[in-house]
Write a protein that holds these residues in place. Structure first.
Motif, short mmCIF file in Angstrom:
data_model
loop_
_atom_site.label_atom_id
_atom_site.label_comp_id
_atom_site.label_asym_id
_atom_site.label_seq_id
_atom_site.Cartn_x
_atom_site.Cartn_y
_atom_site.Cartn_z
N LEU A 245 0.80 -1.25 -0.05
CA LEU A 245 0.05 -0.12 -0.10
C LEU A 245 0.98 1.29 -0.08
N GLY A 246 2.02 1.07 0.24
CA GLY A 246 2.90 2.17 0.21
C GLY A 246 3.20 2.77 1.32
N ARG A 247 3.03 2.13 2.56
CA ARG A 247 3.05 2.49 4.00
C ARG A 247 4.49 2.13 4.62
N HIS A 248 5.35 1.59 3.81
CA HIS A 248 6.76 1.39 4.39
C HIS A 248 7.31 2.66 5.31
N MET A 249 8.08 2.40 6.26
CA MET A 249 8.57 3.46 7.22
C MET A 249 9.76 4.06 7.02
N HIS A 250 10.71 3.52 6.11
CA HIS A 250 12.13 4.03 6.05
C HIS A 250 12.25 5.35 5.97
N TRP A 251 12.77 6.14 6.97
CA TRP A 251 13.09 7.51 7.01
C TRP A 251 14.02 8.19 5.85
N LEU A 252 14.88 7.06 5.45
CA LEU A 252 15.76 7.42 4.34
C LEU A 252 15.62 6.35 3.38
N ARG A 253 15.45 6.69 2.15
CA ARG A 253 15.13 5.56 1.11
C ARG A 253 16.14 5.96 -0.06
N VAL A 254 16.68 4.93 -0.69
CA VAL A 254 17.74 5.19 -1.74
C VAL A 254 16.93 4.75 -3.12
N ASP A 255 16.52 6.03 -3.98
CA ASP A 255 15.82 5.78 -5.26
C ASP A 255 16.72 5.38 -6.20
N ALA A 256 16.32 4.38 -7.15
CA ALA A 256 17.00 3.84 -8.39
C ALA A 256 16.40 4.37 -9.56
N TYR A 257 16.91 4.96 -10.45
CA TYR A 257 16.29 5.57 -11.64
C TYR A 257 17.12 4.76 -12.93
N TYR A 258 16.39 4.63 -13.80
CA TYR A 258 16.90 4.16 -15.11
C TYR A 258 16.71 5.12 -16.20
N GLN A 259 17.89 5.57 -16.96
CA GLN A 259 17.58 6.38 -17.86
C GLN A 259 18.06 5.71 -19.31
N GLY A 260 17.47 5.94 -20.49
CA GLY A 260 17.75 5.76 -21.59
C GLY A 260 17.32 4.20 -22.13
N ASP A 261 17.96 3.78 -22.95
CA ASP A 261 17.85 2.20 -23.50
C ASP A 261 17.41 1.24 -22.43
N ARG A 262 16.22 0.97 -22.64
CA ARG A 262 15.54 0.15 -21.33
C ARG A 262 16.61 -1.21 -21.52
N ASP A 263 17.01 -1.70 -22.84
CA ASP A 263 17.97 -2.88 -22.23
C ASP A 263 19.37 -2.54 -22.04
#
Lengths: 457, 243, 178, 1016
Positions: D813-831
Motif C-alpha cells: 500500500l506504500g506504507r513502509h516506514m524508512h526515514w531514508l530511502r535510496v531511489d534507483a532510476y533508469y535512463q535511456g535504452d531500457r535494455d
C-alpha cells in the motif's frame, strides 16, 4: 412587496404560490403535516432504512478508532482520501440553504420563501455530515480537540498559518450562524404550532421553542432588522466558507492544488451541488405532501437556472485550470493536466466532465427545466459529478506529484464506502425527522406572499 | 387560549440561557485545573516504597552529599539510583538488624534488586539530561524541592511542560554558582545575603542570573528575522526535549 | 408591588388593513402605551403605534468589532508572543495568514449578538404573557389581528377606552386580565 | 566514541553484561506484564533491567506468535491489546496521568558503567566465513546498534547490511530457545548423556562413523578444535557446505596456480577496472566494505584522476549501476567474451577456437587495459566458471597488476574444499550407510542443498543413525534430526574469525545469551569431552598458545580493544599463473539461461526471518518481501509477460512458480532468480515468502543453468516495490532532472552544469530568518558519484531511530516506514540503461512546506534549522506529508511498532521516542546525536571555561554507516566543515530547488568517466 404580488398575476411566469389560498389555508395545510397528519408507513420504512445506514456509519467509525486510519485506503503519497473528498462534497451541498435564505432575501427574491426553510435544514444536516470527516480522519481522533485554542498545561497553541485552522473556524462559524438563522426563522412558526396543537405537552414543547412569541409589532420590527442583518452577515460568510475550504488545497504546493482559481470555482461548485440537492429533496417532498401549490414550477425553473449558471462557472474553472496547465509552462502542472486526461484515473475525469458540463446543458431546454422527473435525475448526475470533482482534486493531484519515485495509487476500502454511504443515511434520516417535527415551509413568510398581506398607507 | 406556562417560567428560561455561557466557561476551567492538579501531576504525592528511605535523615542528619548515591548526575542524563551495595557500605556496620532495612539486606544477600517507585517521572517522549542542568548552575532543589527536609521523598513540582518552559524561557531566575548546585541550604542572593562569584558579589538574582548566563554559556539566544521578529530560542526549540 | 388586575383592553380585527387603520386611529387619539399583534410582519404597523427605530444594528456592530479584534489579538498573542515558533521560515507575526480567522470571528460574534440582541430587546423568552389569557388570541398566530391598549397608559380608563375601541369596529373587544 | 571508552573496552570481560547486576525474576515478569498491559510508558525503564540473565525466562512467554501476525498488522493484535495500545497512544500525549513507574537499580553496579551513557565494544560478524569488523553500541548491556570498526582497515567505519541487521537477528523471538529432541524441549545435559554413548562407541572405530558438516569456517580457534577432534577420531570426516560458496573462485585459483589462493584487490590504485559479472560493490562480496571505500575514493572528479569501470554482467547489479560502461551479456556468454579478449591480450592462453563474434567494445577495453599496465584490475564474479577466474588471474599477471592492485594470499576459509563436492561425498557416505553420527554444525542443508543431492531425503532416509543439528533456528534441517541444540548468536558468544585479508578479529559477546545456549566453540569442545569449558577461556587459551611474546595480558586487552589481532593479516604470496591451463568450456548455446543468485537482502535464506532485511528494498528493483523471476524488457515483450504475471519455470524436470519482474538492463534470453525464499521453517517473518529457487539448483550448475523453460500460468502475484516509478521521464514525455549527471569532459568544460538558477531570496512577503548568525546550522550533502546503492544507510537509520517493520501488505500500500530511502532510476535504452542511485532523507527545508500546513505546530524549525517533528504533539492530519514535495514523511497508519515483545524493547535505542499509531515521523538528522554531542561539548566548555565546539565526530547514522563516505553531515555555518566544503563545490545542487524550499540537504551531481572511444 408589490413587485412579487404582480408577478403572481403575470401570466408569463408561474406564480410562487397558487391562487385561492388564505392565511388560514396556508397555516392549516403546512402545520397539518406536523400536527394532525399521521406518519405514513412509507415514512417509517424510509426513516428505518436511513437509520440503519447511520448505524453502519457508527460501526465503521468505531472500528476505525479501534484499529487506526490504516483501515482506509489512504497511504503515502495519497495522505487524504475519501474523508476529505466527502467533507468538501458535503460542505458544498451545505451552501444552498444559507445562500437561498440569505442572498435571495437580500435580492428580494420572494420565491425563496417556500423553499428556504428546508433548504436551511438541509444545510445544517449537510454541514453536520461534513463535520464528521475532519474529526475522524486524523490519526489520533481523541486529540482532535487540539485544533481549538484552549488553555493547556503544555503552553502550546494551534498553528494559525495552517489552512486547516482556518477551516476549523470557518466551518464552525458557518455551522453556528446557519443554525441560528434557521432557528430564529422558526420562532414565529413555533408560535403557530403552539397555538394549533391539541395535546398539552406538545403545546409546552412548541411553547418553549417559540420563546413565547406573540407577534407584537415591536417584536416584528426588531425581528426583521435582525433577520436582514443576519442575512447580510451570512452572505459573505457562505462565500468565505468554500473559499477557505479551497485554501486547504490552494495553499499547498501540490501540482493541481496550487491554483488561484480555486476559491471562485469552489464556491460556484458548492452552489451548483447545493441546488442539485435542494431539488432532489424538494421534488419528492412537494409530491408526497402535496405542496405543489407552494413549491411551484417557478421554483423548479429558477433553481434549474441557478444550476445552469453555476455549472457554466465551474466549466470555466476547469477550462482555466487546463489552460494554465498548458500555458503556464510548469512541468509539474503540465503533467498533472496530462495525468488527468490520460492517467490511471482518466475515466473518473472524463466522467466528471460529462456529469458536470455536458449533461446539465440540457437545462437550456425549457421543457426539461419544468419537468420534475428530468430535474430530479439531472440533479442526481450533478451531485455525482461534483463528488468526482473533489475526488480528482484530492486524490489524482496527490497520487503523482514531484518525485516519480514516490508516485502511488489509491484504492478505497470497504470502510471508506461504509462511512461515506453512512453519512448519506444520516443526512436523510435527519431530513425525515425534520419533516415530521417542524414546518417544512416557513408559514409566516408564506402568509406575506398572499394578496391580503398587502396594506395601503 | 389559556396560559401554558406559569409566570416564573419567564425568569427561569432567561436565567438558563444566560447561565449556559458561564457553565461552559466553568467546564473548561475545571478541565484545566484538573490537568494541573496533583491528582494528575503527583506533585507532593508520597509514593509507596519498599524501604521508607528518609532523605531528611541522610542529607540533613548525616550530611551525605547528593552525589554519594546519585553518582552519574554530573556525567549522564540519568542521575543514577544507588545500587544496594551503596546502602550496605554503611548499613553493614550500623543498624545491621533494623527490621526496616531487611529488604535491603535481603537484596544484598540474594542479589535481587530493590524495586523502588520512580518519584520524579517524565513521559517517555521527554528527554531530560541531568548533567547539562547541573553543569550550568541549576541547583538540585530548584526542581526537586527541599529534599533535605523530606522524610519521605515526593515530587515537588508539576513537571509539566509549562513548568519546564517557565525556566527555559528565562533561565536567569534559577541559576546559581556551580559550587552551590548541591547545596540544599543555598539561598538566592538578596540584600544582606550577597552571593560571591569570581570575587564579585551579587545581591539580587537578576544581575546574578545575567552574569551566570554568560559565564556558563546558557543558550538563551533567539532566532531573529531580518525585520527583527524573534522566534523560539535555542533551548525552547522543540528538539531540545523531544526527539 | 401589586399588579393592576386588568392588563389592558384588546380588540380583534380580521385583516391587516383594519389593524393598521385602527392602530393609527388609537395612536392619534392619544393612546401611547399600545401594541398590535399580527401573524406576520405587517409593513408600517410598528410606525403606526409610534415605534420607529430599534437598536439591533448597533448591537451587531459592537459584537462584530469585538469579534474581529479578539480574533486577531488571539492569533497574534499565541503565535508571536506566548510561544513564537519558526514555522517553515515564516515570521511569528505572519499577518496575512491571520486575516481569515479574524474575518470568521467577526462574523461569528456579529451573528450571535444579532440573535441575542433581538431576543434581549424583545424581552424574549417570555413563555408567560397576560395577552395569552385572551382565548381568541390563539388566532394571532394564524389569521387574526389584535390591538391592545395597556392599563398602564395615562389616558386609560376602563369604560372610555373600551367604548373607544368598540368604535374601531373590531370583530370583538375583550379585557385582558393580568 | 572517545578514547576513555576504549579504555573501558580494554577491560572488556569485567563488564561482560552477563556478569552484571541481577534482578528479581518476578520483578522482571511484573515489568513485562505491566509493559504489555500499559503500552509504552514502560519500555524505557527496561533499560534498568537489561543485561539480566534471568530476563530470558520472562521472554519465553512472548513466544511463539502466529506467523501471519507480523505480516498483517491490522489483525496482529486482539481487542484488548489494541485497547492497551491506544492507552499507549494516550501515553504519547501530555494530557494523561502517568502511572507509577518502577525503577530498578543494580545490586552491585559494575565499575565504569554510567547509566544513561552508551558504550562501544569491538567485535565482528561473519558471513560465508568472512569476518566483518564491528563496533557495537550498548546501553547498560543491551546492544542496540551495530557500526563498522573505524580503526579496522577492513571497515574504516563502514559496514554492510547483513552485519547491521544481525542485531535484529539476535533479538529475534523466533530463535531456537532450548535443546529439542523429537519435538520436546530437553536440557543440554540430556543431550550430553544422549551423545556420550555413540561417541565412545566411535572411539573404537576411530570415528569412522562420524561426519561433521560445517559452514565455511575461518575461526582459528574453531578450526583448531575441529582438527584436534579429527586427531581423536582419525577416521571421522569434516565436510563443509554453504549454498553461497566460492567453489568457482577456488577452482579458478587451482586452475591458474595449482593451489587455492585468496585474491585481494586494491581499488584505490586501479585506474581501469573490468568486472566480468563481479558485484564487488555490494554487501556479501568479501571485502566489499573496504572495496567500496577505495573505489569511491577514485570517483571524485575534483580530486585526482577518476577511475573507469567497465562492467560486463548478466543480472543488473549495484556495481553495474556505477559502471562508466555497462555491457549486458548473458552470463553463459561471458566466458566466450573472455576467451575473445584473451586473444587480444598478451597472454598465451589457448583461445580454443573462439566462435568469432567479438563485440566492438572489446577493442576499446583491451586498449584501456593495455595503457594501464600495473594500474588496472580484471575481476571475475563468484558465479563465473573457473576458466573466467583463471583468465582474470592471467590478465592481471600479464598486465603487471599483481603486487600493485592485485594480491594473492592464503585462503581465508580454514578448510578450502570444493563445497558442493564435499556435500555430495557426505550424502553418498550416508546413503552407503557409513555414517552413524552426523553432526550438522550450523547451516541448513535440508533446505539449501542442491536439488540433485536432495539432502532432506538423505536425512529422512534415516541411514545416518544419530543426527544432531546445531543452529540458531529450529529450521528445516532441525526437523529431520533427532537432536537440535540451540546456538548462541555471535553477539552473545566468544569466538574469532578472519576478515577478507586474513586479519583475525576476536568476537566478544555484547550480552549474556538470551536463551541458555552454547557457542559453536563451546559445542565442539563438548564433543571433544570438555562440556564445561567456557567460550571465553577456550578462545583466550588458543591465542595464549599462539602468542609468543611476553605480556599476553597486554596483547589480549589490546586485541579486544582494537577489534583485531595484530600481525594476523595474511601477507601476499607470490604465485605464478599457468596461463595455458585455462580450460575453456564455453559453448554456443542459445537456449534460455537461468541465473541463480544470492539474494541481495536475505542472502541464501539465513536472514529470511529478519524483518529489516525482508523489508529492505533490493538495490535495483526496490522489491521487498519476495524474490521474483527477473527478465529483460525484450524478453518480456517476446513472451507477452508483464511484471506480476506468475510463470512456471521448468529445469530438468523440476518446476517452480514465481512472479515476473521486468528488470531494465537485464540481457535477453536470460532469467534471474534469487535464493533464500520459499522457506517452510524460517519463523513468523520469513516462512512462506516468495518461492524456493533451490528446487532448480543442481551441484553441476549452481549459478548458471541452460535450457530452462518458462510458461505463463495466467495467475498474477503482488510484488511489493517501494518505488513508484523508476524513471525520471514522465509518461507525458517530460523529463525531471532529479539526478543530474554528465561526463568528465563535459564537467571540465562546465563545472556548474547542475546548478539551476537559484530562486531569489526576495520572492516573499516575509522577512527571512538569519540562520547564519547562529553558532550551528545543520546541513547535509550527498555525493551521488560516491553512492553505490549499498543500502547501508537505510538499515543504519532503521536501527538508530527505532523504525518499525510494517510487513508486505502495508508495503504494497506504500506504507513502509524508512526515514531514508535510496531511489534507483533508469535512463535511456531500457535494455541497457544508465542507472542512478539517489538517497533521499528529509531535506530539512528552510522554507519547509510541511510546517506551514500543520494545524497544531507539531513540526517546526529549531533555531539551528532542524525541521523538528514532535511526535507527541502530532494529531495525524497527514497534511504535512501531502505538502512535502520529497515525500519523505512516514505515517503510522496502524500500530506498526511492536509494544509487546520484550526482545524488541531491549533492542530499541533509548534516546529516540518509539512512535505509536496515528503520528507522522521522519528523518530528524539524528537529533539525539546532535543533542548528545552538544551536551558533552557544552559541559566540557563550562568545566574548562573555554569554548569547545561540536566537532566532526558528530555523524548522522547514515553518514557513519556509509562505506563510500557519500553522505556528509555537519555545521554549514562553519566554512571549514566538510559539509560546507562539499556544498561549495560546483556540482552541488538542491533537489527541486525551483520550489524555493531551500533544502538543507543537497546533492553533488554525478560525473561519469566514459571511454571517449566508446562515446559515439
Amino acid at each position: 412587496m408589490p413587485e412579487q404580488y404582480k408577478s403572481t398575476t403575470d401570466l408569463e411566469r408561474a406564480p410562487v404560490i397558487e391562487p385561492g389560498h388564505t392565511f388560514g389555508t396556508v397555516t392549516e395545510k403546512i402545520s397539518a403535516i406536523v400536527l394532525t397528519r399521521p406518519a405514513s408507513n412509507g415514512w417509517f420504512i424510509g426513516f428505518g432504512l436511513f437509520f440503519m445506514l447511520t448505524m453502519m456509519m457508527l460501526f465503521a467509525i468505531g472500528y476505525l478508532f479501534l484499529k487506526g486510519i490504516g483501515i482506509w485506503g489512504v497511504t503515502i503519497p495519497i495522505g487524504w482520501g475519501f474523508a476529505i473528498v466527502n467533507f468538501v462534497w458535503w460542505i458544498g451541498i451545505g451552501h444552498a440553504g444559507t445562500l437561498i435564505s440569505a442572498i435571495l432575501l437580500l435580492l428580494r427574491q420572494s420565491w425563496r420563501n417556500s423553499i428556504n426553510r428546508f433548504a436551511e435544514a438541509m444545510t445544517l444536516f449537510a454541514v453536520a455530515a461534513a463535520g464528521i470527516f475532519p474529526a475522524i480522519h486524523v490519526g489520533r481522533p481523541w486529540l482532535a480537540y487540539w485544533l481549538f485554542p484552549y488553555p493547556n498545561t503544555m503552553r502550546v497553541w494551534p498553528q494559525f498559518r495552517s489552512p486547516l485552522m482556518w477551516d476549523v473556524f470557518a466551518v464552525s462559524t458557518y455551522a453556528t450562524i446557519s443554525a441560528l438563522f434557521w432557528f430564529t426563522g422558526l420562532i414565529p412558526d413555533f408560535a403557530t404550532l403552539r397555538d394549533r396543537s391539541e395535546k398539552r405537552w406538545v403545546k409546552m414543547v412548541y411553547g418553549m421553542l417559540s420563546f413565547g412569541w406573540r407577534g407584537s409589532a415591536r417584536h416584528w420590527h426588531r425581528y426583521e432588522t435582525m433577520y436582514l442583518l443576519l442575512a447580510g452577515l451570512a452572505t459573505p460568510l457562505v462565500l468565505s466558507v468554500h473559499t477557505v475550504v479551497s485554501f486547504d488545497f490552494a495553499v499547498g504546493i501540490v501540482p493541481g492544488w496550487h491554483t488561484t482559481i480555486f476559491p471562485p470555482y469552489f464556491v460556484a461548485g458548492a452552489i451548483y451541488s447545493g441546488f442539485a440537492m435542494v431539488l432532489m429533496l424538494a421534488i419528492p417532498i412537494r409530491k408526497i405532501y402535496g405542496l405543489e401549490d407552494f413549491i411551484t414550477e417557478r421554483h423548479l425553473q429558477n433553481s434549474a437556472k441557478v444550476m445552469l449558471a453555476t455549472g457554466l462557472i465551474v466549466a470555466y474553472g476547469y477550462g482555466v485550470e487546463a489552460f494554465m496547465g498548458w500555458y503556464g509552462g510548469d512541468r509539474y502542472d503540465a503533467f498533472t493536466l496530462w495525468n488527468r486526461l490520460h492517467g490511471p484515473y482518466a475515466p473518473e475525469y472524463w466522467a466528471l466532465l460529462i456529469c458536470n458540463i455536458l449533461i446539465p446543458q440540457v437545462l437550456w431546454i425549457r421543457r426539461l427545466r419544468t419537468s420534475p422527473i428530468a430535474l430530479f435525475f439531472i440533479s442526481g448526475v450533478i451531485l455525482v459529478g461534483m463528488w468526482l470533482e473533489r475526488f480528482i482534486i484530492v486524490v489524482v493531484s496527490l497520487h503523482r506529484d514531484f518525485l516519480t519515485s514516490s508516485w502511488g495509487m489509491y484504492y478505497p476500502t470497504r470502510w471508506d464506502w461504509m462511512t461515506y454511504i453512512g453519512t448519506i443515511g444520516m443526512f436523510l434520516a435527519a431530513m425525515f425527522l425534520f419533516l415530521r417535527l417542524l414546518p417544512a415551509i416557513s408559514i409566516f413568510e408564506m402568509r406575506t406572499l398572499l394578496p391580503e398581506a398587502e396594506v395601503k398607507e | 387560549m389559556s396560559q401554558i406556562f406559569h409566570r416564573s417560567t419567564n425568569t427561569l428560561s432567561r436565567a438558563t440561557i444566560f447561565g449556559a455561557v458561564f457553565i461552559v466557561a466553568a467546564l473548561i476551567w475545571v478541565g484545566y485545573a484538573i490537568q494541573g492538579s496533583p491528582y494528575v501531576t503527583y506533585a507532593g504525592v508520597r509514593k509507596p516504597q519498599p524501604v521508607p528511605f528518609s532523605h531528611q535523615h541522610h542529607v540533613t542528619g548525616l550530611g551525605i552529599d547528593c552525589r554519594y548515591c546519585h553518582t552519574s548526575v554530573e556525567t549522564s542524563s540519568f542521575a543514577g539510583i544507588p545500587p544496594t551495595k551503596t546502602c550496605m557500605n554503611c548499613h553493614s556496620q550500623i543498624w545491621t538488624n533494623a527490621a526496616l532495612l531487611e529488604p535491603v539486606r535481603a537484596s544484598y544477600r540474594s542479589g535481587e534488586s530493590l524495586q523502588w517507585t520512580r518519584v520524579n517521572a517524565l513521559p517517555d517522549f521527554v528527554f531530560f539530561n541531568h548533567s547539562i542542568h547541573v553543569t550550568k548552575g541549576v541547583g538540585c532543589n530548584t526542581c526537586h524541592g527541599p529534599v533535605d527536609t523530606m522524610p519521605l521523598m515526593y515530587q515537588q513540582e508539576s513537571l509539566q511542560m509549562e513548568w519546564c518552559l517557565g525556566c527555559h524561557r528565562d533561565p536567569g531566575k534559577n541559576l546559581r554558582p556551580r559550587d552551590q548546585v548541591f547545596n540544599m541550604r543555598y539561598l538566592p542572593p538578596a540584600t544582606g545575603n550577597p552571593v560571591q562569584v569570581d570575587g564579585r558579589s551579587f545581591t539580587d538574582q537578576d544581575s546574578l542570573g545575567a552574569y551566570l548566563i554568560t559565564k556558563y554559556r546558557v543558550r538563551v539566544g533567539k532566532l531573529k528575522t531580518s525585520d527583527g521578529q524573534t522566534s523560539v530560542g535555542d533551548i525552547t526549540s522543540c528538539s531540545t526535549c523531544h526527539r | 408591588m401589586k399588579r393592576d388586575p386588568i392588563y389592558g383592553i384588546m380588540a380583534e380585527f380580521d385583516s391587516a388593513q383594519a389593524l393598521v387603520d385602527a392602530a393609527r386611529k388609537t395612536h392619534e387619539a392619544g393612546y401611547k402605551k399600545i401594541d398590535a399583534y399580527s401573524p406576520f410582519p405587517v409593513e408600517g404597523l410598528a410606525e403606526e403605534i409610534g415605534f420607529h427605530h430599534d437598536e439591533v444594528p448597533l448591537v451587531v456592530l459592537i459584537g462584530g468589532l469585538i469579534g474581529g479584534v479578539t480574533g486577531y489579538l488571539m492569533q497574534y498573542w499565541m503565535s508571536a508572543v506566548d510561544y513564537p515558533l519558526n514555522i517553515g521560515g515564516k515570521p511569528p507575526h505572519s499577518w496575512p495568514a491571520f486575516i481569515v480567522i479574524t474575518f470568521e470571528m467577526t462574523i461569528l460574534f456579529a451573528g450571535i449578538s444579532a440573535v441575542l440582541g433581538m431576543l434581549a430587546l424583545n424581552g424574549l423568552p417570555m413563555p408567560y404573557h397576560p395577552v395569552f389569557n385572551v382565548p381568541r388570541f390563539a388566532f394571532a398566530s394564524k389569521d387574526r389581528f389584535f390591538l391592545i391598549v395597556f392599563s398602564s397608559d395615562k389616558k386609560y380608563n376602563p369604560v372610555e377606552t373600551r367604548r373607544f375601541m368598540e368604535g374601531l369596529n373590531p370583530r370583538s373587544v375583550s379585557e385582558v386580565p393580568s | 566514541m572517545n578514547q576513555d571508552e576504549f579504555v573501558q573496552i580494554s577491560k572488556r570481560e569485567e563488564v561482560c553484561p552477563g556478569k552484571k547486576g541481577k534482578l528479581d525474576l518476578d520483578a522482571v515478569r511484573a515489568e513485562i506484564d505491566k509493559a504489555a498491559k500499559h503500552g509504552p510508558e514502560y519500555w524505557r525503564s527496561l533499560e534498568e533491567l537489561a543485561g539480566n540473565p534471568e530476563f530470558q525466562d520472562a521472554l519465553k512467554r512472548e513466544f511463539p506468535k502466529g506467523a501471519s501476525e507480523w505480516l498483517d498488522s491490522v489483525s496482529r493484535r486482539g481487542f484488548l491489546k489494541v485497547m492497551g495500545a491506544s492507552l499507549g497512544l494516550a501515553g504519547m500525549t501530555a494530557c494523561v496521568k502517568l502511572p507509577n513507574e518502577p525503577i530498578v537499580p543494580y545490586v552491585r553496579q559494575p565499575e565504569n558503567v554510567i547509566p544513561g551513557r552508551a558504550m562501544y565494544y569491538a567485535t565482528a560478524h561473519t558471513l560465508g566465513g568472512y569476518a566483518n569488523p564491528l563496533l557495537v553500541e550498548s546501553h547498560l548491556g543491551r546492544p542496540t546498534k551495530i557500526e563498522g570498526n573505524d580503526k579496522h582497515h577492513g571497515s574504516l567505519g563502514g559496514t554492510d547490511i547483513f552485519a547491521q541487521a544481525s542485531i535484529l537477528g539476535m533479538y529475534d523471538p523466533d530463535r531456537s530457545q532450548s535443546v529439542v529432541s523429537m519435538g520436546d524441549q530437553r536440557s543440554y545435559a540430556a543431550f550430553l548423556s544422549a551423545i556420550r554413548g555413540p561417541l565412545s562407541a566411535q572411539k573404537a572405530l576411530q570415528g569412522a562413523g562420524i561426519r561433521i558438516l560445517t559452514t565455511t569456517i575461518s575461526s582459528p580457534t574453531l578450526a583448531d578444535q575441529l582438527r584436534a577432534l579429527l586427531k581423536v577420531y582419525p577416521q571421522a570426516k569434516w565436510h563443509v557446505y554453504e549454498p553461497v560458496n566460492r567453489d568457482n573462485v577456488l577452482e579458478g585459483a587451482k586452475m591458474a596456480f595449482g593451489q587455492p589462493v585468496e585474491t585481494r584487490y586494491d581499488f584505490a590504485k586501479a585506474d581501469v577496472i573490468v568486472s566480468l559479472d563481479a558485484d564487488f560493490l555490494y554487501g556479501g562480496f568479501p571485502g566489499n566494505v573496504r572495496y567500496i571505500r577505495d573505489f569511491a575514493s577514485r570517483r571524485d572528479p575534483d580530486l585526482g584522476q577518476m577511475n573507469r569501470l567497465y562492467v560486463i554482467e548478466s543480472t543488473p547489479s549495484a556495481t553495474g549501476a556505477k559502471a562508466d560502461h555497462r555491457f549486458p551479456m548473458r552470463a553463459s556468454e561471458i566466458e566466450r567474451f573472455a576467451q575473445a579478449l584473451s586473444s587480444h591480450l598478451p597472454i598465451n592462453a589457448p583461445t580454443g577456437g573462439v566462435a568469432g563474434d567479438n563485440p566492438g567494445f572489446s577493442a576499446a577495453i583491451v586498449q584501456d587495459l593495455l595503457s594501464h599496465r600495473g594500474s588496472s584490475i580484471v575481476i571475475a564474479g563468484d558465479h563465473q566458471p573457473a576458466s573466467v577466474h583463471a583468465f582474470a588471474h592471467a590478465v592481471n599477471q600479464a598486465l603487471g597488476n599483481v603486487g600493485k592492485t592485485v594480491f594473492y594470499t592464503d585462503p581465508v576459509g580454514a578448510n578450502p574444499v570444493n563445497q558442493s563436492e564435499s556435500l555430495k561425498d557426505l550424502a553418498s557416505d550416508v546413503q552407503a550407510g557409513k555414517v552413524d553420527l552426523l553432526i550438522i554444525l550450523g547451516g541448513n542443508p535440508a533446505y539449501d542443498a542442491p536439488a540433485d543431492v536432495n539432502f532432506a531425503e538423505v536425512l529422512k532416509g534415516g541411514k545416518a543413525q544419530l543426527r544432531v543439528h546445531y543452529g540458531l533456528y529450529q529450521d528445516e534441517t532441525a526437523e529431520l534430526c533427532q537432536w537440535h541444540v540451540n546456538a548462541t548468536h555471535e553477539l552473545e558468544s566468544w569466538g574469532d574469525a578472519r576478515a577478507f585479508d586474513g586479519t583475525v578479529s576476536i568476537i566478544q559477546p555484547l550480552i549474556a545469551p538470551l536463551y541458555n545456549a552454547k557457542s559453536p566453540i563451546e559445542f565442539v569442545s563438548t564433543l571433544s569431552g570438555q562440556p564445561d569449558a567456557s567460550g571465553y577461556d577456550l578462545v583466550r587459551a588458543y591465542w595464549q598458545k599462539q602468542h609468543t611474546g611476553a605480556d599476553f595480558e597486554q596483547f589480549w586487552r589490546q586485541s579486544l580493544h582494537d577489534g583485531w589481532i595484530e600481525g594476523t593479516t595474511y601477507q601476499p604470496k607470490s604465485v605464478a599463473a599457468k596461463n595455458d591451463h585455462i580450460g575453456w568450456k564455453s559453448t554456443t548455446d542459445t537456449a534460455i539461461e537461468l541465473n541463480i543468485r544470492r539474494d541481495p537482502t536475505i542472502w541464501d535464506g539465513q536472514f529470511s526471518n529478519n524483518g529489516w532485511l525482508q523489508e529492505l528494498p533490493k538495490p535495483m528493483s526496490k522489491l521487498t518481501w519476495d524474490n521474483a523471476v527477473q527478465i529483460g524488457p525484450k524478453m518480456a515483450e517476446r513472451l507477452h509477460l508483464a511484471s506480476k504475471d506468475v510463470v512456471e519455470l521448468e529445469l530438468n524436470g523440476k518446476k517452480v512458480e514465481g512472479a515476473v519482474w521486468i528488470q531494465a538492463g537485464h540481457p535477453d534470453n536470460s532469467i534471474t532468480v534469487t535464493l533464500g525464499y520459499g522457506r517452510r521453517g524460517a519463523g513468523r517473518v520469513g516462512t512462506g515468502q516468495g518461492f524456493n529457487a533451490y528446487e532448480l539448483r543442481t551441484s553441476g550448475t549452481p549459478w548458471i543453468a541452460s535450457g530452462v523453460q518458462i510458461r505463463k500460468t495466467g495467475a498474477t502475484y503482488e510484488l511489493a516495490s517501494t518505488q513508484g516509478m523508476q524513471s525520471m521521464d514522465t509518461p507525458d514525455g517530460g523529463h525531471r532532472p532529479l539526478v543530474r549527471e554528465t561526463s568528465l569532459e563535459e564537467y571540465k568544460k562546465e563545472p556548474g552544469f547542475a546548478r539551476e538558477e537559484e530562486v531569489p531570496q526576495g520572492l516573499t512577503l516575509y522577512p527571512r530568518y538569519e540562520y547564519e548568525k547562529e553558532q550551528y546550522a545543520w546541513g547535509m550533502a550527498i555525493d551521488l558519484n560516491r553512492c553505490t546503492g549499498c543500502n547501508n544507510c537505510i538499515l543504519a537509520c532503521q536501527s538508530e531511530n527505532n523504525i518499525a517493520v510494517v510487513g508486505k501488505e502495508q508495503t504494497l500500500l506504500g506504507r513502509h516506514m524508512h526515514w531514508l530511502r535510496v531511489d534507483a532510476y533508469y535512463q535511456g535504452d531500457r535494455d541497457n540503461p544508465k542507472a542512478f542511485f539517489q538517497p533521499v532523507p528529509c531535506m530539512h527545508c528552510e522554507n519547509a512546506p510541511c510546517e506551514v500546513v500543520c494545524p497544531v505546530g507539531a513540526t517546526s524549525h529549531s533555531s539551528e534549522g532542524l525541521n523538528d517533528m514532535v511526535y507527541n504533539r502530532c494529531v495525524g492530519t497527514r497534511y504535512c506529508s501531502n505538502n512535502c514535495p520529497y515525500k519523505v514523511r512516514r505515517f503510522n497508519f496502524l500500530l506498526f511498532q511492536d509494544w509487546d515483545t520484550a526482545q524488541y524493547k531491549m533492542m530499541r535505542n533509548p534516546d529516540v521516542s518509539v512512535r505509536s499509531r496515528g503520528v507522522m515521523e521522519k528523518c530528524s538528522y539524528c537529533v539525539q546525536r546532535i543533542n548528545e554531542h552538544r551536551i558533552d561539548a557544552e559541559t566540557a566548555s563550562v568545566r574548562e571555561g573555554k569554548e569547545i565546539g561540536i566537532g566532526e565526530d558528530l555523524q548522522s547514522a547514515c553518514q557513519q554507516s556509509c562505506p563510500a563516505e557519500a553522505i556528509i553531515f555537519g555545521n554549514i555555518n562553519d566554512p571549514n566543515s566538510k559539509v560546507s566544503q562539499w556544498k561549495a563545490k560546483a556540482r552541488n545542487y538542491s533537489l527541486l530547488g525551483e520550489l524555493n524550499t531551500r533544502p538543507r540537504t543537497t546533492y553533488l551531481a554525478e560525473v561519469r568517466n566514459p571511454n571517449p572511444e566508446l562515446e559515439s
